[in-house]
Structures are given as structure tokens and as C-alpha cells.
Scaffold this motif. Structure first.
Motif, PDB file in Angstrom:
ATOM      1  N   ILE A   1      39.128  -3.918  30.173  1.00  0.00           N
ATOM      2  CA  ILE A   1      39.838  -2.650  30.223  1.00  0.00           C
ATOM      3  C   ILE A   1      40.567  -2.565  31.558  1.00  0.00           C
ATOM      4  CG2 ILE A   1      39.594  -0.138  30.213  1.00  0.00           C
ATOM      5  CD1 ILE A   1      37.012  -0.575  28.560  1.00  0.00           C
ATOM      6  N   TYR A   2      41.864  -2.404  31.480  1.00  0.00           N
ATOM      7  CA  TYR A   2      42.695  -2.323  32.681  1.00  0.00           C
ATOM      8  C   TYR A   2      43.340  -0.947  32.772  1.00  0.00           C
ATOM      9  CZ  TYR A   2      42.439  -7.433  33.003  1.00  0.00           C
ATOM     10  OH  TYR A   2      42.006  -8.724  33.115  1.00  0.00           O
ATOM     11  N   GLU A   3      43.718  -0.568  33.983  1.00  0.00           N
ATOM     12  CA  GLU A   3      44.505   0.635  34.191  1.00  0.00           C
ATOM     13  C   GLU A   3      45.804   0.255  34.889  1.00  0.00           C
ATOM     14  OE1 GLU A   3      44.093   4.774  36.681  1.00  0.00           O
ATOM     15  OE2 GLU A   3      42.520   4.259  35.235  1.00  0.00           O
ATOM     16  N   THR A   4      46.901   0.782  34.379  1.00  0.00           N
ATOM     17  CA  THR A   4      48.186   0.491  35.008  1.00  0.00           C
ATOM     18  C   THR A   4      48.252   1.152  36.383  1.00  0.00           C
ATOM     19  OG1 THR A   4      49.297   2.418  34.079  1.00  0.00           O
ATOM     20  CG2 THR A   4      49.309   0.383  32.751  1.00  0.00           C
ATOM     21  N   GLU A   5      49.163   0.662  37.217  1.00  0.00           N
ATOM     22  CA  GLU A   5      49.342   1.264  38.537  1.00  0.00           C
ATOM     23  C   GLU A   5      49.836   2.701  38.397  1.00  0.00           C
ATOM     24  OE1 GLU A   5      49.348   1.874  42.573  1.00  0.00           O
ATOM     25  OE2 GLU A   5      48.394   0.303  41.360  1.00  0.00           O
ATOM     26  N   GLY A   6      50.698   2.937  37.416  1.00  0.00           N
ATOM     27  CA  GLY A   6      51.175   4.288  37.173  1.00  0.00           C
ATOM     28  C   GLY A   6      52.169   4.760  38.220  1.00  0.00           C
ATOM     29  N   VAL A   7      52.432   6.044  38.234  1.00  0.00           N
ATOM     30  CA  VAL A   7      53.411   6.621  39.168  1.00  0.00           C
ATOM     31  C   VAL A   7      52.822   7.876  39.803  1.00  0.00           C
ATOM     32  CG1 VAL A   7      55.354   5.799  37.783  1.00  0.00           C
ATOM     33  CG2 VAL A   7      54.478   8.110  37.402  1.00  0.00           C
ATOM     34  N   TYR A   8      53.436   8.292  40.909  1.00  0.00           N
ATOM     35  CA  TYR A   8      53.108   9.585  41.509  1.00  0.00           C
ATOM     36  C   TYR A   8      54.285  10.522  41.302  1.00  0.00           C
ATOM     37  CZ  TYR A   8      52.481  13.353  44.802  1.00  0.00           C
ATOM     38  OH  TYR A   8      52.382  14.608  45.343  1.00  0.00           O
ATOM     39  N   LEU A   9      54.003  11.702  40.804  1.00  0.00           N
ATOM     40  CA  LEU A   9      55.019  12.728  40.633  1.00  0.00           C
ATOM     41  C   LEU A   9      54.768  13.849  41.633  1.00  0.00           C
ATOM     42  CD1 LEU A   9      55.142  12.986  36.711  1.00  0.00           C
ATOM     43  CD2 LEU A   9      56.582  11.596  38.225  1.00  0.00           C
ATOM     44  N   THR A  10      55.819  14.251  42.328  1.00  0.00           N
ATOM     45  CA  THR A  10      55.703  15.327  43.306  1.00  0.00           C
ATOM     46  C   THR A  10      55.366  16.638  42.594  1.00  0.00           C
ATOM     47  OG1 THR A  10      58.058  15.780  43.144  1.00  0.00           O
ATOM     48  CG2 THR A  10      57.359  14.191  44.832  1.00  0.00           C
ATOM     49  N   PRO A  11      54.829  17.616  43.339  1.00  0.00           N
ATOM     50  CA  PRO A  11      54.435  18.873  42.693  1.00  0.00           C
ATOM     51  C   PRO A  11      55.507  19.487  41.805  1.00  0.00           C
ATOM     52  CG  PRO A  11      53.583  18.822  44.927  1.00  0.00           C
ATOM     53  CD  PRO A  11      54.435  17.593  44.764  1.00  0.00           C
ATOM     54  N   ASP A  12      56.775  19.435  42.230  1.00  0.00           N
ATOM     55  CA  ASP A  12      57.835  20.020  41.415  1.00  0.00           C
ATOM     56  C   ASP A  12      58.147  19.188  40.176  1.00  0.00           C
ATOM     57  OD1 ASP A  12      58.861  18.135  43.400  1.00  0.00           O
ATOM     58  OD2 ASP A  12      60.825  18.559  42.514  1.00  0.00           O
ATOM     59  N   GLN A  13      57.646  17.942  40.150  1.00  0.00           N
ATOM     60  CA  GLN A  13      57.867  17.061  39.002  1.00  0.00           C
ATOM     61  C   GLN A  13      56.684  17.045  38.028  1.00  0.00           C
ATOM     62  OE1 GLN A  13      58.545  13.391  41.242  1.00  0.00           O
ATOM     63  NE2 GLN A  13      60.639  13.328  40.436  1.00  0.00           N
ATOM     64  N   GLN A  14      55.621  17.715  38.364  1.00  0.00           N
ATOM     65  CA  GLN A  14      54.398  17.627  37.561  1.00  0.00           C
ATOM     66  C   GLN A  14      54.492  18.533  36.333  1.00  0.00           C
ATOM     67  OE1 GLN A  14      51.194  18.233  40.404  1.00  0.00           O
ATOM     68  NE2 GLN A  14      51.945  16.554  41.672  1.00  0.00           N
ATOM     69  N   THR A  15      55.368  18.112  35.426  1.00  0.00           N
ATOM     70  CA  THR A  15      55.614  18.831  34.168  1.00  0.00           C
ATOM     71  C   THR A  15      55.532  17.842  33.022  1.00  0.00           C
ATOM     72  OG1 THR A  15      58.005  18.401  34.167  1.00  0.00           O
ATOM     73  CG2 THR A  15      57.223  20.351  35.398  1.00  0.00           C
ATOM     74  N   PRO A  16      55.292  18.307  31.812  1.00  0.00           N
ATOM     75  CA  PRO A  16      55.242  17.377  30.674  1.00  0.00           C
ATOM     76  C   PRO A  16      56.565  16.642  30.475  1.00  0.00           C
ATOM     77  CG  PRO A  16      55.191  19.662  29.920  1.00  0.00           C
ATOM     78  CD  PRO A  16      54.981  19.695  31.395  1.00  0.00           C
TER      79      PRO A  16
ATOM     80  N   GLN B   1      58.610  15.591  32.805  1.00  0.00           N
ATOM     81  CA  GLN B   1      58.695  14.486  33.761  1.00  0.00           C
ATOM     82  C   GLN B   1      57.713  13.360  33.413  1.00  0.00           C
ATOM     83  OE1 GLN B   1      60.794  13.782  36.396  1.00  0.00           O
ATOM     84  NE2 GLN B   1      61.979  15.417  35.432  1.00  0.00           N
ATOM     85  N   VAL B   2      56.553  13.735  32.858  1.00  0.00           N
ATOM     86  CA  VAL B   2      55.641  12.696  32.366  1.00  0.00           C
ATOM     87  C   VAL B   2      56.338  11.884  31.282  1.00  0.00           C
ATOM     88  CG1 VAL B   2      53.468  12.227  31.177  1.00  0.00           C
ATOM     89  CG2 VAL B   2      53.551  13.984  32.957  1.00  0.00           C
ATOM     90  N   ALA B   3      57.007  12.583  30.367  1.00  0.00           N
ATOM     91  CA  ALA B   3      57.735  11.895  29.303  1.00  0.00           C
ATOM     92  C   ALA B   3      58.848  11.022  29.872  1.00  0.00           C
ATOM     93  CB  ALA B   3      58.322  12.913  28.325  1.00  0.00           C
ATOM     94  N   ALA B   4      59.532  11.525  30.889  1.00  0.00           N
ATOM     95  CA  ALA B   4      60.653  10.785  31.481  1.00  0.00           C
ATOM     96  C   ALA B   4      60.178   9.521  32.186  1.00  0.00           C
ATOM     97  CB  ALA B   4      61.413  11.682  32.453  1.00  0.00           C
ATOM     98  N   HIS B   5      58.943   9.523  32.668  1.00  0.00           N
ATOM     99  CA  HIS B   5      58.421   8.382  33.427  1.00  0.00           C
ATOM    100  C   HIS B   5      57.439   7.532  32.633  1.00  0.00           C
ATOM    101  CE1 HIS B   5      59.939  10.894  36.751  1.00  0.00           C
ATOM    102  NE2 HIS B   5      60.019   9.759  37.434  1.00  0.00           N
ATOM    103  N   VAL B   6      57.338   7.768  31.324  1.00  0.00           N
ATOM    104  CA  VAL B   6      56.290   7.098  30.561  1.00  0.00           C
ATOM    105  C   VAL B   6      56.429   5.587  30.578  1.00  0.00           C
ATOM    106  CG1 VAL B   6      57.429   7.142  28.295  1.00  0.00           C
ATOM    107  CG2 VAL B   6      54.921   7.274  28.444  1.00  0.00           C
ATOM    108  N   GLU B   7      57.648   5.081  30.665  1.00  0.00           N
ATOM    109  CA  GLU B   7      57.824   3.622  30.717  1.00  0.00           C
ATOM    110  C   GLU B   7      57.189   3.046  31.976  1.00  0.00           C
ATOM    111  OE1 GLU B   7      61.408   0.287  30.617  1.00  0.00           O
ATOM    112  OE2 GLU B   7      61.750   2.277  29.739  1.00  0.00           O
ATOM    113  N   ALA B   8      57.390   3.732  33.113  1.00  0.00           N
ATOM    114  CA  ALA B   8      56.776   3.271  34.360  1.00  0.00           C
ATOM    115  C   ALA B   8      55.267   3.485  34.347  1.00  0.00           C
ATOM    116  CB  ALA B   8      57.391   4.001  35.547  1.00  0.00           C
ATOM    117  N   ILE B   9      54.825   4.588  33.724  1.00  0.00           N
ATOM    118  CA  ILE B   9      53.394   4.880  33.641  1.00  0.00           C
ATOM    119  C   ILE B   9      52.661   3.795  32.868  1.00  0.00           C
ATOM    120  CG2 ILE B   9      51.703   6.458  32.609  1.00  0.00           C
ATOM    121  CD1 ILE B   9      53.707   8.739  33.253  1.00  0.00           C
TER     122      ILE B   9
END
Length: 314
Positions: A253-268, A270-278
Motif C-alpha cells: 500500500i503506497y501513498e502518493t506525494e500529493g499536493v498542498y493547497l493554500t487556505p484560499d484553495q482548500q475547496t472541493p 480546487q481538489v478536483a482541479a488538482h486531482v491529476e497531481a494528487i
């Protein structure tokens, strides 16, 4: 391939092993293989025992003894703590120790989730998960005190990857991976190693699901070879070993490195927009314990905020 000095023979002389669900199928194969290499084996299956001489579990024990090994049978229901405690007591009285536990007992109640009753779901979890918990609980402190133990959970690709019509079975089998992960951490300083076997073999559970040609390739003995490694002195800990038809692999079981979203970006959005990187697997890594995930996320947030966490993360 022959053995070499780097791969010494694996033996279990003097070791005491409990194998649940050992009246037939993989459990029987595990018990026979352990006995053939010197283990003293408690052959367990529901309803079996020396008082039921025609039972499958007593037949296995008798066969082991006829081949020169040592074995006793016990008919404990793995979900019944009192019966399992009696089985453990019998083994300790006869041989004075318990070194190995193979949690193999299981049942199937396959149906699509829509057609499955809650009782059918619960029955499978009770045997696979709670049965493994009960048996492990009854030997855990003995192994810790002895400074040695080898425990194997029987998982399945149905839980790790999914399989239609097996929500109950899949849930149970993945639950055992979580059980292994935590026991690995709690047992490591005591010399208690905990692993999982994800087998596929020609047994009652696979009968009718595969062609005769496929079943002919899937010997129980090939799976037991992997099991014996997992309970050997040189066994690792926290390994999910997949075995079947002579194939052996590890599931991780692995976990991807994922991304960090700034407080103003922490919305669904932005999660959708970054899902490829996530979901990008490029820098994925396995974690040794759950808190590592927390440390990763908090460290990224602290770095963005300019907060020095040095010495504050434990």
C-alpha cells in the motif's frame, strides 16, 4: 533450483504451531507442511477433535502422527474465546509453548450486496476477523513473554483489490491487513512478527469458480510454501505475500506525494482541479505507521506558513 548456503533449510523442530481451519484445504496443507519440517501441530477446525475420531481435523492429526510427526486436534470455534482458550491451554500443557499461529479459518456467504442479509455479512466478519482476533489474543502475551512469535493472517485479493459478490468477505480480508499493520508495530520489540498471506488455490472455496484446467495448476502445497516462509525464524514482518499456482508476489500500500493547497484553495473545486497531481504516483511511498501521513501534511502546511516545527513533531 537447489538450496545454497545463503538459503538454509527452513525447519520448525521444537516449534509449536496452531493452524485454524485445518481440517481441509489450505489449512490441512499448512498443518501437514509444518509437521513435515518438525513442528508440533495443533490441528484446529470447528467440531473436530479426538472425541470425534471420524472428523476431518482428527484425520489430519492422525495422518501427521502416522508419518512420524506430532499433532493433536481440537474442535474450538475460533469465535468462542473460552473454546480457543481451552485449545491454547491444551497445547501449553502438552508442549509448554506456542510459537506459531496461522489464522486460516474462514467461511463464504457470497451474494451481491443487494441480496445479502446483514446476518450473512456479520457471519463472515465474525469468523474471519473476530476469529483471528480471538486466536491472536489468546497467544499474544505468551509470545511476548517468550520473546518470539510468528502470526499469519489469511487475507485475499478479494479484499485488497475487490471481487464482485463478496462485500462481506472482502471487508473481512482487508480488515485483517489493518489488524496486521498495528500488531506489527506492537509486537516488533518483542520478537513477534505478524504477516499476511493472500492465497489462491484449488479448495472448496474455489470449487465451481474456475475451470478444471485452472484448478489443476493451483496446488495447496505451492501456497503452503509461502506460508512456511512467513512463519519461519527468518520471516519478515508486515509482509502481504500473495501466492498461488507457483506464483509469489507482494502486495503493498503506497501513498502518493500529493499536493498542498493554500487556505484560499482548500475547496472541493480546487481538489478536483488538482486531482491529476494528487493521484500522480511518481513520488509515492509506503508508510510504516499512520502518523507519517499526518507529519507529511502538517509539514507542508507549516512550510507554507513559515512555521518552524523543528522538535515539535513527535
Amino acid at each position: 533450483m537447489s538450496n545454497s548456503p545463503e538459503t538454509p533449510d527452513i525447519r520448525f523442530d521444537g516449534r509449536v504451531a496452531i493452524v485454524t481451519g485445518a481440517g481441509t484445504g489450505l489449512g490441512r496443507s499448512h498443518a501437514m507442511a509444518l509437521a513435515a519440517r518438525g513442528a508440533l501441530v495443533v490441528v484446529n477446525d470447528l467440531g473436530g477433535g479426538p472425541d470425534a475420531p471420524e472428523s476431518a481435523v482428527e484425520q489430519v492429526a492422525t495422518e501427521i502422527r502416522a508419518l512420524g510427526g506430532q499433532a493433536l486436534s481440537h474442535g474450538a470455534n475460533v469465535t468462542d474465546a473460552d473454546q480457543v482458550q481451552d485449545m491454547v491451554n491444551v497445547a501449553l500443557e502438552k508442549w509448554g509453548r506456542i510459537d506459531i499461529l496461522v489464522n486460516n479459518a474462514g467461511i463464504l456467504r457470497d451474494k451481491s450486496f443487494s441480496k445479502m442479509t446483514l446476518d450473512e455479512f456479520r457471519q463472515v466478519l465474525d469468523v474471519h476477523v473476530f476469529g483471528s482476533v480471538v486466536c491472536t489474543k489468546m497467544v499474544w502475551d505468551h509470545m511476548k513473554k517468550a520473546g518470539y512469535g510468528r502470526i499469519v493472517m489469511t487475507s485475499s485479493s478479494s479484499g485488497i483489490y475487490g471481487n464482485f459478490g463478496q462485500t462481506n468477505y472482502g471487508t473481512a480480508k482487508m480488515g485483517l491487513i489493518g489488524f496486521m499493520n498495528v500488531l506489527h508495530l506492537e509486537g516488533q520489540k518483542y520478537g513477534v512478527h505478524v504477516n499476511s498471506l493472500a492465497p489462491t488455490a484449488a479448495t472448496q472455496m474455489t470449487e465451481g469458480l474456475l475451470s478444471e484446467a485452472s484448478l489443476s495448476l493451483m496446488s495447496t502445497e505451492s501456497v503452503s510454501a509461502g506460508l512456511l516462509y512467513l512463519v519461519s525464524e527468518q520471516a519478515p514482518s508486515r509482509l502481504i505475500l500473495c501466492a498461488g499456482a507457483g506464483g509469489y508476489a507482494a502486495s503493498k500500500i503506497y501513498e502518493t506525494e500529493g499536493v498542498y493547497l493554500t487556505p484560499d484553495q482548500q475547496t472541493p473545486e480546487q481538489v478536483a482541479a488538482h486531482v491529476e497531481a494528487i493521484t500522480d504516483p511518481a513520488d509515492q511511498a509506503p508508510f510504516e505507521q499512520g502518523f507519517e501521513q499526518t507529519m507529511k501534511f502538517v509539514s507542508k502546511a507549516a512550510e507554507h506558513a513559515g512555521i518552524d516545527l523543528k522538535g515539535s513533531l513527535v
